[in-house]
Motif scaffolding. Structure first.
Motif, PDB file in Angstrom:
ATOM      1  N   GLN A  26       0.866  -1.184   0.000  1.00 25.64           N
ATOM      2  CA  GLN A  26       0.000   0.000   0.000  1.00 25.64           C
ATOM      3  C   GLN A  26       0.908   1.241   0.000  1.00 25.64           C
ATOM      4  O   GLN A  26       1.866   1.293   0.770  1.00 25.64           O
ATOM      5  CB  GLN A  26      -0.841   0.116   1.253  1.00 25.64           C
ATOM      6  CG  GLN A  26      -1.363  -1.137   1.897  1.00 25.64           C
ATOM      7  CD  GLN A  26      -1.922  -0.838   3.289  1.00 25.64           C
ATOM      8  OE1 GLN A  26      -2.861  -0.070   3.451  1.00 25.64           O
ATOM      9  NE2 GLN A  26      -1.322  -1.449   4.300  1.00 25.64           N
ATOM     10  N   LEU A  27       0.573   2.239  -0.799  1.00 25.44           N
ATOM     11  CA  LEU A  27       1.297   3.518  -0.766  1.00 25.44           C
ATOM     12  C   LEU A  27       0.333   4.567  -0.212  1.00 25.44           C
ATOM     13  O   LEU A  27      -0.725   4.808  -0.797  1.00 25.44           O
ATOM     14  CB  LEU A  27       1.762   3.890  -2.175  1.00 25.44           C
ATOM     15  CG  LEU A  27       2.340   5.299  -2.340  1.00 25.44           C
ATOM     16  CD1 LEU A  27       3.569   5.512  -1.467  1.00 25.44           C
ATOM     17  CD2 LEU A  27       2.702   5.564  -3.818  1.00 25.44           C
ATOM     18  N   ILE A  28       0.690   5.143   0.914  1.00 19.02           N
ATOM     19  CA  ILE A  28      -0.187   6.134   1.544  1.00 19.02           C
ATOM     20  C   ILE A  28       0.601   7.426   1.746  1.00 19.02           C
ATOM     21  O   ILE A  28       1.686   7.414   2.333  1.00 19.02           O
ATOM     22  CB  ILE A  28      -0.688   5.638   2.930  1.00 19.02           C
ATOM     23  CG1 ILE A  28      -1.415   4.293   2.811  1.00 19.02           C
ATOM     24  CG2 ILE A  28      -1.546   6.700   3.621  1.00 19.02           C
ATOM     25  CD1 ILE A  28      -2.839   4.356   2.319  1.00 19.02           C
ATOM     26  N   ALA A  29       0.056   8.518   1.234  1.00 15.39           N
ATOM     27  CA  ALA A  29       0.654   9.837   1.491  1.00 15.39           C
ATOM     28  C   ALA A  29       0.013  10.396   2.759  1.00 15.39           C
ATOM     29  O   ALA A  29      -1.208  10.326   2.931  1.00 15.39           O
ATOM     30  CB  ALA A  29       0.390  10.762   0.315  1.00 15.39           C
ATOM     31  N   ALA A  30       0.858  10.913   3.631  1.00 14.65           N
ATOM     32  CA  ALA A  30       0.324  11.398   4.910  1.00 14.65           C
ATOM     33  C   ALA A  30       1.223  12.507   5.427  1.00 14.65           C
ATOM     34  O   ALA A  30       2.370  12.648   5.007  1.00 14.65           O
ATOM     35  CB  ALA A  30       0.295  10.251   5.926  1.00 14.65           C
ATOM     36  N   SER A  31       0.670  13.299   6.332  1.00 11.14           N
ATOM     37  CA  SER A  31       1.535  14.282   6.996  1.00 11.14           C
ATOM     38  C   SER A  31       1.532  13.989   8.494  1.00 11.14           C
ATOM     39  O   SER A  31       0.548  13.481   9.055  1.00 11.14           O
ATOM     40  CB  SER A  31       1.051  15.706   6.717  1.00 11.14           C
ATOM     41  OG  SER A  31      -0.260  15.868   7.187  1.00 11.14           O
ATOM     42  N   TYR A  32       2.668  14.302   9.094  1.00  9.31           N
ATOM     43  CA  TYR A  32       2.823  14.111  10.541  1.00  9.31           C
ATOM     44  C   TYR A  32       3.748  15.211  11.043  1.00  9.31           C
ATOM     45  O   TYR A  32       4.852  15.367  10.538  1.00  9.31           O
ATOM     46  CB  TYR A  32       3.425  12.725  10.844  1.00  9.31           C
ATOM     47  CG  TYR A  32       3.789  12.569  12.306  1.00  9.31           C
ATOM     48  CD1 TYR A  32       2.789  12.447  13.273  1.00  9.31           C
ATOM     49  CD2 TYR A  32       5.124  12.575  12.728  1.00  9.31           C
ATOM     50  CE1 TYR A  32       3.119  12.333  14.615  1.00  9.31           C
ATOM     51  CE2 TYR A  32       5.449  12.453  14.067  1.00  9.31           C
ATOM     52  CZ  TYR A  32       4.439  12.332  15.009  1.00  9.31           C
ATOM     53  OH  TYR A  32       4.756  12.228  16.342  1.00  9.31           O
TER      54      TYR A  32
END
Ligand SMILES: Cc1cc2nc3c(=O)[nH]c(=O)nc-3n(C[C@H](O)[C@H](O)[C@H](O)COP(=O)(O)OP(=O)(O)OC[C@H]3O[C@@H](n4cnc5c(N)ncnc54)[C@H](O)[C@@H]3O)c2cc1C
Length: 488
Positions: free
Chosen positions: A433-439
């Motif tokens: 799975q490729l997930i773009a996220a911010s943290y």
């Protein structure tokens, strides 16, 4: 004789076997468990709870709440005479969860009943024969099974380990304990005490009438099943009375024998849990180690069975788990030794316990006991490499999500924490799975403290980090191919 085929057969439906079955079922592998008990019910309470990393791996599969709802949280763990505070561990679960093994197994059995797992209860594996394409598994009834792989999760006296001729080197026992659940005529003094032989403990159970007793025997007891008389004699020696014990629901004996299988794999046969390692239960690690073995092995076995990874991926199970467990076994020997307190030993225990409670040693010891300091050797690099991925609060296109929520399906995850569109994982899109996220929060690891923020992380289904990005994709395709097989 009827022969049924399965991709994987697991001998033993205890905690390790059930966890492995769940992992394989989540990965859509045809898996069967052979369990000699007629059902999942366990006669005694046995292990007393779950360690932090084990709660985390259950959280990674979305089932931790089921255990949390029935357990008691303890934010300190005993070490000698000290109670080591765990509350500052950087995790959502900075505690030991007190919950007996019979409850744990009931909850696990209910979970795997929701998954496509075939269970043969009331049947015993008696032996096996493997060839180039699979394993014939012999059962005690008029059935036989054929499997691509056989995993022995059949406990410390593992038939699979013995039939596979796998050495089990280690330390012979130096003491034995009786553990029991009984009723008493007199009210016994509750609590834990230590003497020159070891630990003595009496606790009233939740029903208010049964007492759980652990007593150290003066000499190592025989391997036969202990009796009420054995327990009575051991209690009289320690307490001067047996408190009028009667109506035992469970009496068992355990020792400080400490052994680890020389190899966790013999061709198409693997070992996990107590079948692969036994030790004194000081520190409450046994059950948790087996569950974590299963989570390390499950996705690897699923990929090999499914054909996306070569058979050699299975060797990384032993490479990773054997040293981690060897270290824990050493720790349990130390903990068990600290329980033996004659007057001179007591002086040493007091000194060591005082030192253990200083901040730096406390963090290290709590790191080992919680399982949060596990580091699989995946080479040089960022401190996250080979360590567990923290359960960060992310912002994604689908709203706020926790990292562990993204692991519920037991699938690999590439987390892109910089610019969306940085990575092309098309050749692995069927697996990863490729997930773009911010943290935007801190990155804090247990024991190590703060580490620099990566721009991307590749996370294995077991929650350990396989690659760390530093603004480029250097090394990513190698890591993808190593862990999840060649590109499609
Ligand atoms: C008396 C006692 C007290 C303990 N106290 C603690 C504690 O306080 N804390 C802690 O963490 N751990 C404790 N342990 C250890 C803990 O119970 C084990 O580490 C844990 O159960 C290991 O899980 P497992 O699934 O590997 O093996 P097991 O729980 O032993 O499960 C093995 C399963 O395989 C089945 N089986 C065995 N042979 C066969 C066969 N040939 N065919 C089919 N099925 C088979 C058995 O019925 C069993 O269900 C204790 C153990 C004992 C015996």
């Amino acid at each position: 004789m009827r022969t049924t085929e399965h991709a994987v057969v697991i001998a033993g439906g205890g905690p390790a076997g059930m966890m492995l079955a769940a992992e394989l079922a989540l990965a859509k592998v045809d898996v069967a468990v052979v369990e000699r008990r007629p059902d999942h019910v366990l006669a005694g309470s046995r292990a007393g709870g779950l360690l932090t990393r084990t709660i985390e791996v259950l959280d990674q599969r979305g089932v931790a709440d089921r255990f949390l709802a029935e357990g008691q949280v303890h934010q300190a763990m005993p070490f000698g005479t000290a109670m080591l505070d765990m509350s500052d561990l950087p995790t959502r679960h900075p505690y030991f969860l007190g919950i007996f093994q019979n409850e744990i197994e009931r909850i696990m059995a209910a979970w795997i009943a929701e998954l496509p797992v075939r269970i043969y209860y009331g049947s015993e594996v008696t032996g096996f024969a493997q060839d180039d394409t699979g394993v014939d598994v012999e059962l005690s009834d008029d059935r036989s099974l054929r499997a691509g792989y056989l995993v022995g999760c059949d406990g410390g006296r593992s038939v699979i380990r013995k039939a596979g001729g796998i050495e089990f080197p280690g330390w012979d026992p130096t003491r034995s304990n009786l553990i029991a659940e009984v009723e008493t005529a007199e009210e016994p003094p509750q609590g834990v005490r230590h003497d020159a032989t070891g630990i003595q403990a009496v606790h009233m159970m939740e029903n208010g009438s049964t007492v759980r007793v652990v007593v150290t025997e003066q000499e190592i007891g025989p391997s036969s099943e202990p009796t009420l008389r054995d327990l009575s004699e051991a209690l009289i020696t320690v307490y001067g009375t047996d408190f009028g014990i009667h109506n035992p629901t469970w009496i068992s004996r355990f020792t400080d024998m400490t052994r680890q299988a020389a190899t966790y794999r013999a061709g198409r046969v693997l070992l996990a849990g107590d079948a692969a390692h036994v030790h004194y239960p000081a520190g409450g690690q046994g059950l948790s180690l087996g569950v974590q073995d299963a989570v390390n092995l499950g996705w690897k076995l699923a990929q090999v069975v499914g054909g996306s990874s070569p058979d050699s991926l299975l060797d990384t199970y032993q490479d990773e788990r054997h040293p981690v467990v060897a270290r824990v076994l050493q720790h349990t020997i130390a903990l068990g030794t600290l329980q033996r307190q004659d007057e001179r030993m007591k002086a040493l225990v007091d000194v060591v316990s005082e030192l253990a409670n200083l901040d730096e040693p406390r963090k290290r010891l709590v790191g080992i006991r919680s399982g949060l300091d596990i580091h699989y050797d995946l080479g040089e690099g960022h401190p996250l490499l080979g360590r567990r991925m923290p359960d960060l609060d992310l912002m994604t296109a689908n709203g706020p999500l926790r990292v562990f929520e993204l692991l519920h399906g037991a699938r690999p995850l590439l987390l892109d924490l910089a610019q969306p569109g940085d990575f092309d994982v098309a050749p692995w899109a069927d697996r990863v799975q490729l997930i773009a996220a911010s943290y935007n929060g801190d990155w804090e690891l247990p024991v190590l403290g703060a580490v620099s923020a990566p721009t991307a992380v590749l996370i294995r289904p077991d929650g350990y980090v396989a690659w760390v990005g530093d603004g480029t994709d250097v090394g990513l395709t190698d890591a993808l191919a190593t862990w999840f097989g060649p590109p499609a």
